[in-house]
Design a protein around this motif. Structure first.
Motif, PDB file in Angstrom:
ATOM      1  N   PHE A 292      32.484  -4.843 -81.868  1.00  0.00           N
ATOM      2  CA  PHE A 292      31.839  -4.805 -83.182  1.00  0.00           C
ATOM      3  C   PHE A 292      30.897  -5.987 -83.263  1.00  0.00           C
ATOM      4  O   PHE A 292      31.342  -7.135 -83.192  1.00  0.00           O
ATOM      5  CB  PHE A 292      32.906  -4.870 -84.283  1.00  0.00           C
ATOM      6  N   THR A 293      29.589  -5.709 -83.357  1.00  0.00           N
ATOM      7  CA  THR A 293      28.635  -6.811 -83.381  1.00  0.00           C
ATOM      8  C   THR A 293      28.333  -7.199 -84.823  1.00  0.00           C
ATOM      9  O   THR A 293      28.307  -6.348 -85.709  1.00  0.00           O
ATOM     10  CB  THR A 293      27.320  -6.422 -82.694  1.00  0.00           C
ATOM     11  N   GLY A 294      28.104  -8.465 -85.033  1.00  0.00           N
ATOM     12  CA  GLY A 294      27.669  -8.925 -86.355  1.00  0.00           C
ATOM     13  C   GLY A 294      28.264 -10.276 -86.709  1.00  0.00           C
ATOM     14  O   GLY A 294      29.485 -10.414 -86.775  1.00  0.00           O
ATOM     15  N   ASP A 295      27.396 -11.264 -86.939  1.00  0.00           N
ATOM     16  CA  ASP A 295      27.852 -12.599 -87.345  1.00  0.00           C
ATOM     17  C   ASP A 295      28.472 -12.579 -88.744  1.00  0.00           C
ATOM     18  O   ASP A 295      29.161 -13.508 -89.129  1.00  0.00           O
ATOM     19  CB  ASP A 295      26.663 -13.576 -87.348  1.00  0.00           C
ATOM     20  N   GLU A 296      28.203 -11.518 -89.479  1.00  0.00           N
ATOM     21  CA  GLU A 296      28.700 -11.453 -90.863  1.00  0.00           C
ATOM     22  C   GLU A 296      30.149 -10.955 -90.944  1.00  0.00           C
ATOM     23  O   GLU A 296      30.758 -10.977 -92.007  1.00  0.00           O
ATOM     24  CB  GLU A 296      27.789 -10.541 -91.706  1.00  0.00           C
ATOM     25  N   LEU A 297      30.712 -10.509 -89.821  1.00  0.00           N
ATOM     26  CA  LEU A 297      31.999  -9.818 -89.885  1.00  0.00           C
ATOM     27  C   LEU A 297      33.201 -10.758 -89.859  1.00  0.00           C
ATOM     28  O   LEU A 297      33.241 -11.700 -89.069  1.00  0.00           O
ATOM     29  CB  LEU A 297      32.129  -8.841 -88.715  1.00  0.00           C
TER      30      LEU A 297
ATOM     31  N   GLY B 175      26.995  -1.468 -84.625  1.00  0.00           N
ATOM     32  CA  GLY B 175      25.990  -2.433 -85.083  1.00  0.00           C
ATOM     33  C   GLY B 175      25.082  -2.904 -83.971  1.00  0.00           C
ATOM     34  O   GLY B 175      25.292  -2.616 -82.787  1.00  0.00           O
ATOM     35  N   GLY B 176      24.039  -3.612 -84.400  1.00  0.00           N
ATOM     36  CA  GLY B 176      23.139  -4.256 -83.441  1.00  0.00           C
ATOM     37  C   GLY B 176      22.264  -3.314 -82.639  1.00  0.00           C
ATOM     38  O   GLY B 176      21.724  -3.716 -81.606  1.00  0.00           O
ATOM     39  N   VAL B 177      22.126  -2.060 -83.084  1.00  0.00           N
ATOM     40  CA  VAL B 177      21.276  -1.135 -82.322  1.00  0.00           C
ATOM     41  C   VAL B 177      19.963  -0.820 -83.025  1.00  0.00           C
ATOM     42  O   VAL B 177      19.214   0.039 -82.588  1.00  0.00           O
ATOM     43  CB  VAL B 177      21.992   0.205 -81.980  1.00  0.00           C
TER      44      VAL B 177
ATOM     45  N   PRO C 148      29.623 -12.009 -81.527  1.00  0.00           N
ATOM     46  CA  PRO C 148      28.542 -12.618 -82.300  1.00  0.00           C
ATOM     47  C   PRO C 148      27.171 -12.060 -81.915  1.00  0.00           C
ATOM     48  O   PRO C 148      26.999 -11.506 -80.829  1.00  0.00           O
ATOM     49  CB  PRO C 148      28.626 -14.117 -81.952  1.00  0.00           C
ATOM     50  N   ASP C 149      26.233 -12.205 -82.816  1.00  0.00           N
ATOM     51  CA  ASP C 149      24.883 -11.697 -82.583  1.00  0.00           C
ATOM     52  C   ASP C 149      24.128 -12.625 -81.636  1.00  0.00           C
ATOM     53  O   ASP C 149      23.313 -13.449 -82.053  1.00  0.00           O
ATOM     54  CB  ASP C 149      24.125 -11.559 -83.920  1.00  0.00           C
ATOM     55  N   SER C 150      24.418 -12.509 -80.353  1.00  0.00           N
ATOM     56  CA  SER C 150      23.619 -13.231 -79.355  1.00  0.00           C
ATOM     57  C   SER C 150      23.558 -12.366 -78.109  1.00  0.00           C
ATOM     58  O   SER C 150      24.489 -11.599 -77.822  1.00  0.00           O
ATOM     59  CB  SER C 150      24.240 -14.604 -79.027  1.00  0.00           C
TER      60      SER C 150
ATOM     61  N   ALA D  77      18.510  -9.593 -85.148  1.00  0.00           N
ATOM     62  CA  ALA D  77      19.878  -9.869 -84.691  1.00  0.00           C
ATOM     63  C   ALA D  77      20.458  -8.693 -83.924  1.00  0.00           C
ATOM     64  O   ALA D  77      21.664  -8.567 -83.801  1.00  0.00           O
ATOM     65  CB  ALA D  77      20.758 -10.200 -85.895  1.00  0.00           C
ATOM     66  N   ASP D  78      19.598  -7.813 -83.415  1.00  0.00           N
ATOM     67  CA  ASP D  78      20.094  -6.617 -82.741  1.00  0.00           C
ATOM     68  C   ASP D  78      19.984  -6.768 -81.232  1.00  0.00           C
ATOM     69  O   ASP D  78      18.929  -6.565 -80.635  1.00  0.00           O
ATOM     70  CB  ASP D  78      19.325  -5.390 -83.247  1.00  0.00           C
ATOM     71  N   TYR D  79      21.112  -7.107 -80.618  1.00  0.00           N
ATOM     72  CA  TYR D  79      21.111  -7.455 -79.199  1.00  0.00           C
ATOM     73  C   TYR D  79      21.728  -6.399 -78.302  1.00  0.00           C
ATOM     74  O   TYR D  79      21.783  -6.583 -77.098  1.00  0.00           O
ATOM     75  CB  TYR D  79      21.837  -8.789 -79.000  1.00  0.00           C
TER      76      TYR D  79
HETATM   77 MG    MG Z   1      24.194  -6.338 -87.106  1.00  0.00          MG
END
Ligand code: MG
Ligand code: AMP
Length: 398
Positions: free
Chosen positions: A179-184, A246-248, A222-224, A253-255
């Protein structure tokens, strides 16, 4: 309007072309085989029932004796074997007990009258009355279960009824999730300003389990680019299929997209569907990869529409298209999207479908409220009373 976008059907064709069933087959006890996919067809080595037997409690008779008074000569319970039946006599018999040689019918006890040693029949028995014949359910050598079937509880019962103790099944598909996302953050952790709970972890893990996968959950990434590549590499090494959330998109921030391109191949990108436009499909080493959008509704719907059939094929199933129901719309939907839509809908008491008032892809409530998804063609307005194509959850989850 849909320039550069792939239709759902086109995407499915491409996706399924890349799905191959797992190779490993294992023998599991039939007692634990429910939910697994049968790898080889099963045949019966015996007749079921194995002998002619009574389907009711009553009296086994010779039908040629008519409805005379008969002497009760023996009592046959399920699990025991009787003696040959002499003319002019009857055998007290119970459900499942073998017919004694000579008897050709059963008179149910409600149609008899007992006087001491004698039983009189209120009705004349016809040959075959209340008799289950040997092999009438299953014939020896006949196929009882086809290869490539997900075993239901009753399938394992059927196998057991012919004495099968273990069943060959495909090994479980190893499905990796992250699960991607620094907000999670996870429930139980403090929710700092700007953060949200990682609800997709619950939804997607539950879905993977519903399809009997061996789930490997790599948690929040994390989003990196580096972090995404590292987990992707590890997951692809350990799993048959890696599914991410996420991140697609194409935001800063979409890696996921560059990470898949760096570690393997990315095969497709944008789909003409709502919810769920961004979807990534690729391959990293031996693992397939499907990147779902982060929006909770989008990831739920794209899992059901894309991951589900891909997963079923990987598990060894041939037929993966969900059976839709033709249902009546008890609502108007007058501003359709230019893309194919999957609308969250629910049965009402009149047997028609109601729509959840908000079809926004961030409103997870709609998915919990609904009974399934209406598959609405691109740019198609729905008028009250119209027949729509409904995909019930029960169908999408099997
Ligand atoms: Mg995201
Ligand atoms: P993204 O696809 O990463 O741009 O995410 C789209 C939206 O979905 C954003 O509002 C994210 O905060 C939200 N989102 C992403 N991942 C999750 C998740 N695991 N659980 C709940 N919401 C998420």
């Amino acid at each position: 309007m849909n320039k550069g976008l792939l239709s759902v059907d086109e995407a499915l064709v491409q996706l399924l072309a890349g799905a191959a069933p797992v190779c490993g087959i294992e023998d599991v006890p039939a007692l634990e085989a429910s939910g697994r996919i049968l790898a080889r067809a099963q045949r019966s080595t015996m007749d079921v029932p194995p002998m002619d037997n009574s389907s009711m409690d009553g009296y086994a008779v010779r039908s040629t004796d008519g409805n005379s008074k008969l002497r009760v000569s023996q009592k046959i319970m399920a699990g025991s074997v009787g003696k040959p039946l002499e003319p002019g006599t009857a055998a007290r018999i119970f459900t499942g007990a073998p017919m004694p040689p000579g008897a050709d019918a059963v008179v149910i006890q409600e149609e008899t009258q007992v006087e001491g040693e004698l039983v009189s029949l209120k009705k004349k028995a016809r040959p075959g009355d209340w008799v289950r014949y040997v092999g009438s359910d299953i014939r020896r050598d006949s196929e009882i279960l086809p290869a490539g079937k997900r075993l239901l509880p009753q399938d394992t019962g059927l196998a057991a009824s012919v004495g099968i103790k273990t069943l060959p099944v495909f090994r479980r598909v190893r499905l990796g999730l992250f699960f991607t996302g620094d907000e999670l953050v996870m429930p139980g952790e403090p929710l700092a300003p700007g953060r949200i709970y990682n609800s997709n972890r619950f939804t997607l893990r539950g879905l993977a389990q519903a399809f009997d996968c061996e789930v490997r959950d790599y948690g929040i990434v994390p989003d990196s680019l580096e972090a995404t590549r590292e987990v992707l590499r590890r997951a692809a090494h350990e799993c048959d299929l890696v599914v991410t959330s996420g991140g697609v998109s194409v935001g800063d921030a979409d890696y996921v997209k560059p990470a898949v391109e760096a570690e393997g191949r990315l095969l497709m990108w944008r789909i003409a569907m709502k919810p769920g436009r961004p979807l990534a499909f690729g391959r990293i080493g031996n693992a397939a990869f499907i990147g779902l959008p982060g929006n909770p509704v989008s990831s739920f719907v794209t899992f059901l529409i894309f991951v589900r059939p891909f997963l079923l094929r990987t598990q060894g199933l041939q037929h993966v298209e969900p059976k839709a129901i033709a249902a009546r719309a008890d609502f108007d939907w007058l501003e359709p999207d230019a893309r194919q839509e999957f609308l969250r809908a629910k049965w009402n008491a009149q047997g028609g479908l109601e729509l959840y008032p908000t079809q926004d892809s961030a409103v997870l409530t709609s998915t919990a409220w609904a009974d399934g998804l209406i598959d609405n063609p691109a740019a198609h307005a729905i008028r009250r009373g119209e027949t729509v194509r409904f995909l019930p959850y029960a169908e999408l989850l099997s």
